[in-house]
Motif scaffolding. Structure first.
Motif, PDB file in Angstrom:
ATOM      1  N   GLU A  72       0.128  15.329  -7.008  1.00  8.31           N
ATOM      2  CA  GLU A  72       1.417  14.911  -6.467  1.00  8.31           C
ATOM      3  C   GLU A  72       1.271  14.357  -5.049  1.00  8.31           C
ATOM      4  O   GLU A  72       2.238  13.813  -4.495  1.00  8.31           O
ATOM      5  N   LEU A  73       0.090  14.505  -4.476  1.00  4.73           N
ATOM      6  CA  LEU A  73      -0.226  13.961  -3.155  1.00  4.73           C
ATOM      7  C   LEU A  73      -1.565  13.246  -3.219  1.00  4.73           C
ATOM      8  O   LEU A  73      -2.459  13.635  -3.985  1.00  4.73           O
ATOM      9  N   ASP A  74      -1.717  12.209  -2.390  1.00  3.04           N
ATOM     10  CA  ASP A  74      -3.020  11.557  -2.275  1.00  3.04           C
ATOM     11  C   ASP A  74      -3.944  12.386  -1.389  1.00  3.04           C
ATOM     12  O   ASP A  74      -5.132  12.525  -1.673  1.00  3.04           O
ATOM     13  N   LEU A  75      -3.401  12.923  -0.320  1.00  2.00           N
ATOM     14  CA  LEU A  75      -4.173  13.768   0.591  1.00  2.00           C
ATOM     15  C   LEU A  75      -3.210  14.626   1.409  1.00  2.00           C
ATOM     16  O   LEU A  75      -2.005  14.386   1.418  1.00  2.00           O
ATOM     17  N   ALA A  76      -3.767  15.626   2.067  1.00  2.00           N
ATOM     18  CA  ALA A  76      -2.953  16.504   2.910  1.00  2.00           C
ATOM     19  C   ALA A  76      -3.685  16.756   4.219  1.00  2.00           C
ATOM     20  O   ALA A  76      -4.917  16.848   4.241  1.00  2.00           O
ATOM     21  N   LEU A  77      -2.929  16.861   5.292  1.00  2.00           N
ATOM     22  CA  LEU A  77      -3.465  17.161   6.617  1.00  2.00           C
ATOM     23  C   LEU A  77      -3.058  18.588   6.958  1.00  2.00           C
ATOM     24  O   LEU A  77      -1.909  18.857   7.315  1.00  2.00           O
ATOM     25  N   THR A 127       2.427  21.768  11.900  1.00  2.00           N
ATOM     26  CA  THR A 127       1.856  21.274  13.157  1.00  2.00           C
ATOM     27  C   THR A 127       1.647  19.767  13.092  1.00  2.00           C
ATOM     28  O   THR A 127       2.091  19.022  13.975  1.00  2.00           O
ATOM     29  N   VAL A 128       0.976  19.311  12.048  1.00  2.00           N
ATOM     30  CA  VAL A 128       0.714  17.871  11.903  1.00  2.00           C
ATOM     31  C   VAL A 128       2.026  17.118  11.723  1.00  2.00           C
ATOM     32  O   VAL A 128       2.248  16.061  12.318  1.00  2.00           O
ATOM     33  N   GLY A 129       2.906  17.669  10.893  1.00  2.00           N
ATOM     34  CA  GLY A 129       4.165  16.990  10.616  1.00  2.00           C
ATOM     35  C   GLY A 129       5.069  16.862  11.825  1.00  2.00           C
ATOM     36  O   GLY A 129       5.824  15.894  11.947  1.00  2.00           O
ATOM     37  N   LYS A 137       0.844  -1.181   0.000  1.00  2.00           N
ATOM     38  CA  LYS A 137       0.000   0.000   0.000  1.00  2.00           C
ATOM     39  C   LYS A 137       0.890   1.244   0.000  1.00  2.00           C
ATOM     40  O   LYS A 137       1.729   1.412   0.879  1.00  2.00           O
ATOM     41  N   LYS A 138       0.730   2.073  -1.000  1.00  2.00           N
ATOM     42  CA  LYS A 138       1.550   3.273  -1.129  1.00  2.00           C
ATOM     43  C   LYS A 138       0.695   4.512  -0.930  1.00  2.00           C
ATOM     44  O   LYS A 138      -0.363   4.631  -1.547  1.00  2.00           O
ATOM     45  N   LEU A 139       1.162   5.419  -0.091  1.00  2.00           N
ATOM     46  CA  LEU A 139       0.459   6.672   0.131  1.00  2.00           C
ATOM     47  C   LEU A 139       1.446   7.830   0.038  1.00  2.00           C
ATOM     48  O   LEU A 139       2.583   7.724   0.496  1.00  2.00           O
ATOM     49  N   PHE A 140       0.971   8.925  -0.555  1.00  2.00           N
ATOM     50  CA  PHE A 140       1.747  10.159  -0.624  1.00  2.00           C
ATOM     51  C   PHE A 140       0.956  11.221   0.136  1.00  2.00           C
ATOM     52  O   PHE A 140      -0.112  11.641  -0.314  1.00  2.00           O
ATOM     53  N   VAL A 190       5.955  11.264   3.044  1.00  2.00           N
ATOM     54  CA  VAL A 190       5.368  12.438   3.690  1.00  2.00           C
ATOM     55  C   VAL A 190       6.116  13.693   3.244  1.00  2.00           C
ATOM     56  O   VAL A 190       7.346  13.739   3.273  1.00  2.00           O
ATOM     57  N   ILE A 191       5.360  14.688   2.819  1.00  2.00           N
ATOM     58  CA  ILE A 191       5.910  15.998   2.481  1.00  2.00           C
ATOM     59  C   ILE A 191       5.395  16.997   3.519  1.00  2.00           C
ATOM     60  O   ILE A 191       4.181  17.169   3.665  1.00  2.00           O
ATOM     61  N   ILE A 192       6.299  17.645   4.253  1.00  2.00           N
ATOM     62  CA  ILE A 192       5.907  18.633   5.255  1.00  2.00           C
ATOM     63  C   ILE A 192       6.207  20.020   4.703  1.00  2.00           C
ATOM     64  O   ILE A 192       7.355  20.328   4.376  1.00  2.00           O
ATOM     65  N   ASN A 193       5.167  20.831   4.598  1.00  2.00           N
ATOM     66  CA  ASN A 193       5.347  22.165   4.029  1.00  2.00           C
ATOM     67  C   ASN A 193       4.165  23.030   4.437  1.00  2.00           C
ATOM     68  O   ASN A 193       3.228  22.564   5.097  1.00  2.00           O
ATOM     69  N   LYS A 194       4.192  24.295   4.036  1.00  2.00           N
ATOM     70  CA  LYS A 194       3.065  25.161   4.344  1.00  2.00           C
ATOM     71  C   LYS A 194       1.866  24.784   3.485  1.00  2.00           C
ATOM     72  O   LYS A 194       2.003  24.209   2.393  1.00  2.00           O
ATOM     73  N   SER A 195       0.685  25.118   3.962  1.00  2.00           N
ATOM     74  CA  SER A 195      -0.546  24.645   3.355  1.00  2.00           C
ATOM     75  C   SER A 195      -0.729  25.108   1.914  1.00  2.00           C
ATOM     76  O   SER A 195      -1.260  24.366   1.084  1.00  2.00           O
ATOM     77  N   SER A 196      -0.308  26.325   1.598  1.00  3.65           N
ATOM     78  CA  SER A 196      -0.496  26.838   0.247  1.00  3.65           C
ATOM     79  C   SER A 196       0.226  25.977  -0.774  1.00  3.65           C
ATOM     80  O   SER A 196      -0.290  25.719  -1.874  1.00  3.65           O
ATOM     81  N   ILE A 197       1.403  25.491  -0.435  1.00  2.00           N
ATOM     82  CA  ILE A 197       2.157  24.622  -1.339  1.00  2.00           C
ATOM     83  C   ILE A 197       1.512  23.243  -1.425  1.00  2.00           C
ATOM     84  O   ILE A 197       1.394  22.659  -2.508  1.00  2.00           O
TER      85      ILE A 197
END
Length: 290
Positions: free
Chosen positions: A138-143, A98-100, A89-92, A122-129
């Motif tokens: 480029e991502l399956d979902l974002a928190l 905060t979440v990261g 199972k692969k997830l991006f 996991v990509i940790i960055n600001k929400s706008s990006i």
């Protein structure tokens, strides 16, 4: 229209040049040009405009790009699964700071308990990006923090969070019986950069009170802002989760500001056209349960 047409279109969009797209795809430039012409003829639209020797997508081209990236990703996933290449199972996943920093490891650990062979990037960055990465598939979902005015992204709130204003315990404002937004607007404000959710929320609340902020420090690093506040350089505005331990140890103290509610919600966000695999749905369930 074929899958080949969409792959050529995506490459032209990314490269902004048909020759560069042809080189990347190892086909001829006339073949690329013909594929774009066929797409435009089929739908009777213009997908690209040429400016200064570069191609730029029209509004309809932008819309097609969003659909095309999701379609190609779905086809690739289907082929991998049918050929049993993606047993894992692969997830991006994208996460704001905060979440990261505080939450994501708990969700991954629980998910990997369900799928021991899973692979999670996991990509940790600001929400706008992260939102732009969702739009490009480029991502399956974002928190990230809860959004407003986004018709192309779906959000599912899963966590209550809040922002705090902190400084060293000896800051002069602690001597005041009541502290207002007007008291802090001219202090040395230590803030995250524009586009960060915590900065956007703080600016919005101050703007509603008719106040304009002028940061003393701006930083992408939460650690830098915490250190600055502890060293009496100014007042930091940060998520509670990231300064909780510093408040508990008395190196920082929360400054209560009258009539300023900095509560927010964190949400699971994904593109409206995203196909939610069993793995994605299970990860969403994990986020809600913990």
């Amino acid at each position: 229209m074929t899958i080949r047409h969409l792959k050529i279109f995506i490459t032209v969009y990314d490269q902004k040049n048909m020759t560069a797209a042809a080189n990347k795809l190892f086909i001829t430039q006339p073949s690329v040009s013909q594929a774009i012409k066929e797409l435009e003829a089929q739908y009777e639209v213009v997908l690209f405009e040429r400016l200064s020797r570069k191609l730029y997508a029209t509004a309809l081209g932008e819309k097609l790009y969003q659909y095309a990236t999701h379609i190609i990703k779905l086809v690739d996933d289907m082929e991998d699964n049918l050929r049993e290449k993606s047993f894992k199972k692969k997830l991006f996943i994208g996460a704001n700071y905060t979440v990261g920093s505080v939450l994501i490891h708990k969700y991954i650990k629980k998910f990997q308990g369900l799928y021991p062979d899973s692979e999670i990037k996991v990509i940790i960055n600001k929400s706008s990006i992260l939102k732009e990465m969702l739009r490009k598939n480029e991502l399956d979902l974002a928190l990230i923090e809860e959004m407003t005015h986004t018709s192309d992204l779906v959000q599912d709130v899963f966590y209550d969070d809040h922002i705090v204003i902190v400084s060293d315990p000896e800051h002069h404002l602690f001597a005041k019986e009541t502290v207002t937004a007007h008291d802090i607007v001219n202090e040395h404000l230590l803030l995250r950069e524009k586009g960060a959710g915590v900065r956007d929320l703080f600016e919005s609340k101050m703007s509603q009170l008719g106040l304009f902020i002028n940061p003393y420090w701006e930083s992408t690093s939460t650690t830098a802002l915490i250190n600055a506040a502890e060293n009496k350089i100014g007042i930091a505005v940060l998520p509670f989760q990231l300064v909780e331990d510093h408040i508990a140890s008395d190196s920082l103290k929360e400054l209560k500001v009258k009539d300023m509610n900095l509560s927010r919600k964190l949400a699971i966000v994904y593109h409206k056209n995203k196909f939610l695999t069993d793995a994605i749905q299970d990860f969403i369930k994990v986020c809600h349960k913990l």
